[in-house]
Scaffold this motif. Structure first.
Motif, PDB file in Angstrom:
ATOM      1  N   VAL A   1      38.317  28.424  27.595  1.00  0.00           N
ATOM      2  CA  VAL A   1      39.548  28.710  28.331  1.00  0.00           C
ATOM      3  C   VAL A   1      39.253  29.675  29.472  1.00  0.00           C
ATOM      4  CG1 VAL A   1      41.013  28.325  26.308  1.00  0.00           C
ATOM      5  CG2 VAL A   1      40.157  30.630  26.790  1.00  0.00           C
ATOM      6  N   ASP A   2      40.165  29.706  30.440  1.00  0.00           N
ATOM      7  CA  ASP A   2      40.016  30.629  31.566  1.00  0.00           C
ATOM      8  C   ASP A   2      40.599  32.005  31.255  1.00  0.00           C
ATOM      9  OD1 ASP A   2      38.889  28.584  33.131  1.00  0.00           O
ATOM     10  OD2 ASP A   2      40.862  27.882  33.754  1.00  0.00           O
ATOM     11  N   GLY A   3      41.465  32.065  30.267  1.00  0.00           N
ATOM     12  CA  GLY A   3      42.083  33.323  29.884  1.00  0.00           C
ATOM     13  C   GLY A   3      42.873  33.146  28.605  1.00  0.00           C
ATOM     14  N   VAL A   4      43.316  34.244  28.023  1.00  0.00           N
ATOM     15  CA  VAL A   4      43.948  34.222  26.698  1.00  0.00           C
ATOM     16  C   VAL A   4      45.247  35.012  26.714  1.00  0.00           C
ATOM     17  CG1 VAL A   4      43.714  35.028  24.304  1.00  0.00           C
ATOM     18  CG2 VAL A   4      41.781  33.927  25.447  1.00  0.00           C
ATOM     19  N   ILE A   5      46.258  34.470  26.029  1.00  0.00           N
ATOM     20  CA  ILE A   5      47.475  35.210  25.712  1.00  0.00           C
ATOM     21  C   ILE A   5      47.456  35.475  24.217  1.00  0.00           C
ATOM     22  CG2 ILE A   5      50.000  35.144  25.633  1.00  0.00           C
ATOM     23  CD1 ILE A   5      49.906  33.312  28.093  1.00  0.00           C
ATOM     24  N   LEU A   6      47.561  36.731  23.843  1.00  0.00           N
ATOM     25  CA  LEU A   6      47.390  37.147  22.451  1.00  0.00           C
ATOM     26  C   LEU A   6      48.717  37.649  21.896  1.00  0.00           C
ATOM     27  CD1 LEU A   6      45.220  37.635  20.224  1.00  0.00           C
ATOM     28  CD2 LEU A   6      44.880  39.907  21.204  1.00  0.00           C
ATOM     29  N   MET A   7      49.212  37.001  20.828  1.00  0.00           N
ATOM     30  CA  MET A   7      50.496  37.356  20.222  1.00  0.00           C
ATOM     31  C   MET A   7      50.329  38.348  19.067  1.00  0.00           C
ATOM     32  SD  MET A   7      52.194  33.522  20.042  1.00  0.00           S
ATOM     33  CE  MET A   7      53.669  34.098  19.189  1.00  0.00           C
ATOM     34  N   GLU A   8      51.467  38.959  18.692  1.00  0.00           N
ATOM     35  CA  GLU A   8      51.552  39.785  17.484  1.00  0.00           C
ATOM     36  C   GLU A   8      50.524  40.916  17.474  1.00  0.00           C
ATOM     37  OE1 GLU A   8      54.136  38.954  14.965  1.00  0.00           O
ATOM     38  OE2 GLU A   8      54.647  38.090  16.889  1.00  0.00           O
ATOM     39  N   ILE A   9      50.745  41.896  18.320  1.00  0.00           N
ATOM     40  CA  ILE A   9      49.762  42.958  18.535  1.00  0.00           C
ATOM     41  C   ILE A   9      49.994  44.133  17.593  1.00  0.00           C
ATOM     42  CG2 ILE A   9      48.843  44.578  20.239  1.00  0.00           C
ATOM     43  CD1 ILE A   9      48.169  41.640  20.719  1.00  0.00           C
ATOM     44  N   LEU A  10      48.898  44.643  17.041  1.00  0.00           N
ATOM     45  CA  LEU A  10      48.928  45.856  16.216  1.00  0.00           C
ATOM     46  C   LEU A  10      48.756  47.076  17.122  1.00  0.00           C
ATOM     47  CD1 LEU A  10      46.496  44.678  13.372  1.00  0.00           C
ATOM     48  CD2 LEU A  10      48.960  44.252  13.599  1.00  0.00           C
TER      49      LEU A  10
ATOM     50  N   ARG B   1      36.158  26.266  36.461  1.00  0.00           N
ATOM     51  CA  ARG B   1      37.201  26.653  35.516  1.00  0.00           C
ATOM     52  C   ARG B   1      37.474  25.514  34.536  1.00  0.00           C
ATOM     53  NH1 ARG B   1      42.008  29.379  39.210  1.00  0.00           N
ATOM     54  NH2 ARG B   1      40.775  31.083  40.139  1.00  0.00           N
ATOM     55  N   THR B   2      38.127  25.879  33.438  1.00  0.00           N
ATOM     56  CA  THR B   2      38.532  24.872  32.456  1.00  0.00           C
ATOM     57  C   THR B   2      39.948  24.375  32.700  1.00  0.00           C
ATOM     58  OG1 THR B   2      39.473  26.494  30.913  1.00  0.00           O
ATOM     59  CG2 THR B   2      37.117  26.032  30.728  1.00  0.00           C
ATOM     60  N   ARG B   3      40.719  25.112  33.491  1.00  0.00           N
ATOM     61  CA  ARG B   3      42.140  24.843  33.719  1.00  0.00           C
ATOM     62  C   ARG B   3      42.892  24.789  32.388  1.00  0.00           C
ATOM     63  NH1 ARG B   3      42.803  24.177  38.991  1.00  0.00           N
ATOM     64  NH2 ARG B   3      45.041  23.820  38.725  1.00  0.00           N
ATOM     65  N   THR B   4      42.468  25.638  31.465  1.00  0.00           N
ATOM     66  CA  THR B   4      43.087  25.744  30.140  1.00  0.00           C
ATOM     67  C   THR B   4      43.280  27.214  29.796  1.00  0.00           C
ATOM     68  OG1 THR B   4      42.013  23.701  29.397  1.00  0.00           O
ATOM     69  CG2 THR B   4      42.864  25.173  27.692  1.00  0.00           C
ATOM     70  N   LEU B   5      44.455  27.532  29.248  1.00  0.00           N
ATOM     71  CA  LEU B   5      44.733  28.877  28.763  1.00  0.00           C
ATOM     72  C   LEU B   5      44.738  28.869  27.242  1.00  0.00           C
ATOM     73  CD1 LEU B   5      47.731  29.819  31.116  1.00  0.00           C
ATOM     74  CD2 LEU B   5      45.271  30.065  31.554  1.00  0.00           C
ATOM     75  N   GLY B   6      44.209  29.902  26.641  1.00  0.00           N
ATOM     76  CA  GLY B   6      44.244  30.027  25.190  1.00  0.00           C
ATOM     77  C   GLY B   6      45.469  30.825  24.758  1.00  0.00           C
ATOM     78  N   LEU B   7      46.158  30.340  23.733  1.00  0.00           N
ATOM     79  CA  LEU B   7      47.291  31.072  23.158  1.00  0.00           C
ATOM     80  C   LEU B   7      46.957  31.343  21.700  1.00  0.00           C
ATOM     81  CD1 LEU B   7      50.099  32.283  23.237  1.00  0.00           C
ATOM     82  CD2 LEU B   7      51.048  30.002  22.839  1.00  0.00           C
ATOM     83  N   VAL B   8      46.712  32.604  21.375  1.00  0.00           N
ATOM     84  CA  VAL B   8      46.323  32.988  20.021  1.00  0.00           C
ATOM     85  C   VAL B   8      47.593  33.314  19.241  1.00  0.00           C
ATOM     86  CG1 VAL B   8      44.971  34.574  18.616  1.00  0.00           C
ATOM     87  CG2 VAL B   8      44.123  33.858  20.857  1.00  0.00           C
ATOM     88  N   ILE B   9      47.867  32.495  18.224  1.00  0.00           N
ATOM     89  CA  ILE B   9      49.091  32.592  17.436  1.00  0.00           C
ATOM     90  C   ILE B   9      48.791  33.189  16.062  1.00  0.00           C
ATOM     91  CG2 ILE B   9      50.125  30.629  18.644  1.00  0.00           C
ATOM     92  CD1 ILE B   9      49.409  28.880  16.255  1.00  0.00           C
ATOM     93  N   PRO B  10      49.822  33.568  15.294  1.00  0.00           N
ATOM     94  CA  PRO B  10      49.596  34.045  13.933  1.00  0.00           C
ATOM     95  C   PRO B  10      48.910  32.975  13.079  1.00  0.00           C
ATOM     96  CG  PRO B  10      51.795  34.618  14.664  1.00  0.00           C
ATOM     97  CD  PRO B  10      51.226  33.698  15.703  1.00  0.00           C
ATOM     98  N   PRO B  11      48.336  33.342  11.928  1.00  0.00           N
ATOM     99  CA  PRO B  11      47.638  32.380  11.074  1.00  0.00           C
ATOM    100  C   PRO B  11      48.476  31.156  10.752  1.00  0.00           C
ATOM    101  CG  PRO B  11      47.308  34.595  10.265  1.00  0.00           C
ATOM    102  CD  PRO B  11      48.323  34.700  11.366  1.00  0.00           C
ATOM    103  N   ALA B  12      47.796  30.006  10.605  1.00  0.00           N
ATOM    104  CA  ALA B  12      48.489  28.744  10.341  1.00  0.00           C
ATOM    105  C   ALA B  12      49.291  28.783   9.045  1.00  0.00           C
ATOM    106  CB  ALA B  12      47.474  27.603  10.288  1.00  0.00           C
ATOM    107  N   SER B  13      48.898  29.649   8.121  1.00  0.00           N
ATOM    108  CA  SER B  13      49.613  29.759   6.847  1.00  0.00           C
ATOM    109  C   SER B  13      50.935  30.504   6.993  1.00  0.00           C
ATOM    110  CB  SER B  13      48.739  30.482   5.815  1.00  0.00           C
ATOM    111  OG  SER B  13      48.401  31.785   6.287  1.00  0.00           O
ATOM    112  N   THR B  14      51.129  31.136   8.140  1.00  0.00           N
ATOM    113  CA  THR B  14      52.349  31.908   8.385  1.00  0.00           C
ATOM    114  C   THR B  14      53.347  31.059   9.157  1.00  0.00           C
ATOM    115  OG1 THR B  14      51.067  33.961   8.470  1.00  0.00           O
ATOM    116  CG2 THR B  14      53.289  33.998   9.415  1.00  0.00           C
ATOM    117  N   ARG B  15      54.543  30.976   8.645  1.00  0.00           N
ATOM    118  CA  ARG B  15      55.575  30.212   9.332  1.00  0.00           C
ATOM    119  C   ARG B  15      56.033  30.967  10.573  1.00  0.00           C
ATOM    120  NH1 ARG B  15      61.403  28.376   6.696  1.00  0.00           N
ATOM    121  NH2 ARG B  15      62.224  27.326   8.566  1.00  0.00           N
ATOM    122  N   LEU B  16      55.978  30.286  11.729  1.00  0.00           N
ATOM    123  CA  LEU B  16      56.401  30.936  12.961  1.00  0.00           C
ATOM    124  C   LEU B  16      57.910  31.115  12.973  1.00  0.00           C
ATOM    125  CD1 LEU B  16      54.211  29.140  15.672  1.00  0.00           C
ATOM    126  CD2 LEU B  16      53.763  31.277  14.480  1.00  0.00           C
TER     127      LEU B  16
END
Length: 354
Positions: free
Chosen positions: A133-142, A74-89
């Motif tokens: 990564v071992d898995g992904v959390i994906l934000m802002e779903i269509l 394993r990588t012992r790392t989780l991926g967090l997919v966020i909105p584009p960098a040009s978008t202010r969170l």
């Protein structure tokens, strides 16, 4: 199954440059045996484990994160997919990201942030295909999200914040925007308001089929119709200037509107300025409610009656669900639809009768 015990400090100076190969040589075993003893992936005899533990204690060896990850596969790392960098969170998004990092740390995992959308598709593809990564959390779903289809096809464990239309086979955490907005409209109807407006997210997000916007709109219009209210739905970009302009347009087009519901927290400061500029007292002249982060609701003047988005709880649930998948690939998909209570503060009141 025996396993190597954690290293405890002996007070001796720790030797540098030691590795699994050196431990294997001194213990008289193979490198793979040491790896299995460290990870617990395969059984190792108690006598061999004791011998390896003795060598580790003598050398003061502690495997680094990369070695341990390699041993575990394993990588012992989780991926967090966020909105584009040009978008202010937004405030909720920032709180969610921070909470994911904290929750992952409790599982002894790091978090790799990756933007997606627009020019960032290659970054998303590297995360998905590069096995970083071992898995992904994906934000802002269509409602119909190609990223979900992409992740499903790879077999990489993932959890979505929001859910697609056909979500039976996926793992997700979401807020019940339709139900919460419906309750906000019911609250306004009980206060006698007859003409209301929904301040939604941006035109681009709504056009893309952004889940929270679409479900909020459906809940708003259906409930308003059920109470015989006149309802308007407007899009607003995610920033204060857009909030100010949006509210001024609402007043110009529909001066008879006496209350608004919103899911656009980034526009709130502008809405507040517009209310002040129009000399509208809240809630005597105009009522405002919605689904908003509790900190922003408390900071509004007066404090905003709202369903408080539980970003911390969502992050914890998402990480727990993802770890469950990682540890048991055959686990049945699960989800959580959260419906926090509406906190009655001071921004809603009875419709003023002229």
């Amino acid at each position: 199954m025996s396993k190597v015990e954690p290293v405890r400090s002996t007070g001796r100076r720790r030797e540098t440059g030691m590795n699994i190969g050196e431990i294997a040589r001194r213990a008289g075993v193979s490198r793979s045996t040491v790896s299995y003893a460290l990870s617990g992936k395969r059984p190792v005899s108690a006598a061999t484990v004791r011998r390896i533990n003795d060598v580790i204690a003598e050398l003061g060896y502690r495997p680094n994160a990369s070695a341990r990850a390699l041993a575990e596969g394993r990588t012992r790392t989780l991926g967090l997919v966020i909105p584009p960098a040009s978008t202010r969170l937004t405030d909720v998004q920032l709180s969610f990201v921070a909470s994911v990092v904290e929750a992952a740390a409790a599982h002894d995992h790091d978090v790799l942030l990756s933007p997606s959308g627009g020019d960032h598709d290659r970054s998303f593809d590297r995360v998905v295909t590069g096995r970083r990564v071992d898995g992904v959390i994906l934000m802002e779903i269509l409602l119909h999200d190609p990223r979900v289809e992409r992740l499903t096809s790879t077999g990489l464990p993932f959890v979505t914040i929001g859910h697609v239309v056909d979500s039976a086979a996926s793992w997700w955490v979401d807020v019940d925007y339709a139900g919460l907005i419906s309750r906000c409209v019911r609250h306004l109807a009980d206060l006698g308001h007859e003409q209301v407006v929904l301040i939604n997210r941006s035109d681009e997000l709504v056009a893309s089929g952004y889940g929270p916007s679409m479900r909020a709109t459906a809940g708003f219009l259906e409930t308003a119709e059920g109470f015989g209210m006149t309802a308007h739905d407007v899009c607003c970009a995610d920033d204060p200037a857009a909030g100010l302009a949006c509210f001024e347009q609402i007043r110009a087009r529909w001066p008879e509107v006496t209350a608004a519901v919103t899911i656009n927290e980034a526009a709130l400061p502008g809405v507040q300025r517009a209310l002040h500029r129009a000399e509208l007292d809240v809630p005597r002249d105009f009522s405002l409610t919605g689904v908003i982060a509790d900190r922003l609701a408390d900071d509004f003047h007066p404090p905003l009656t709202a369903a408080d988005v539980p970003a911390g709880q969502m992050a914890q649930l998402a990480v727990d669900l993802l770890m469950e998948q990682i540890n048991d690939p055959s686990a049945t998909p699960r989800h959580a639809l959260l419906a926090p209570p509406i906190t009655l503060r001071s921004s809603t009141g009875a419709r003023r009768r002229n």
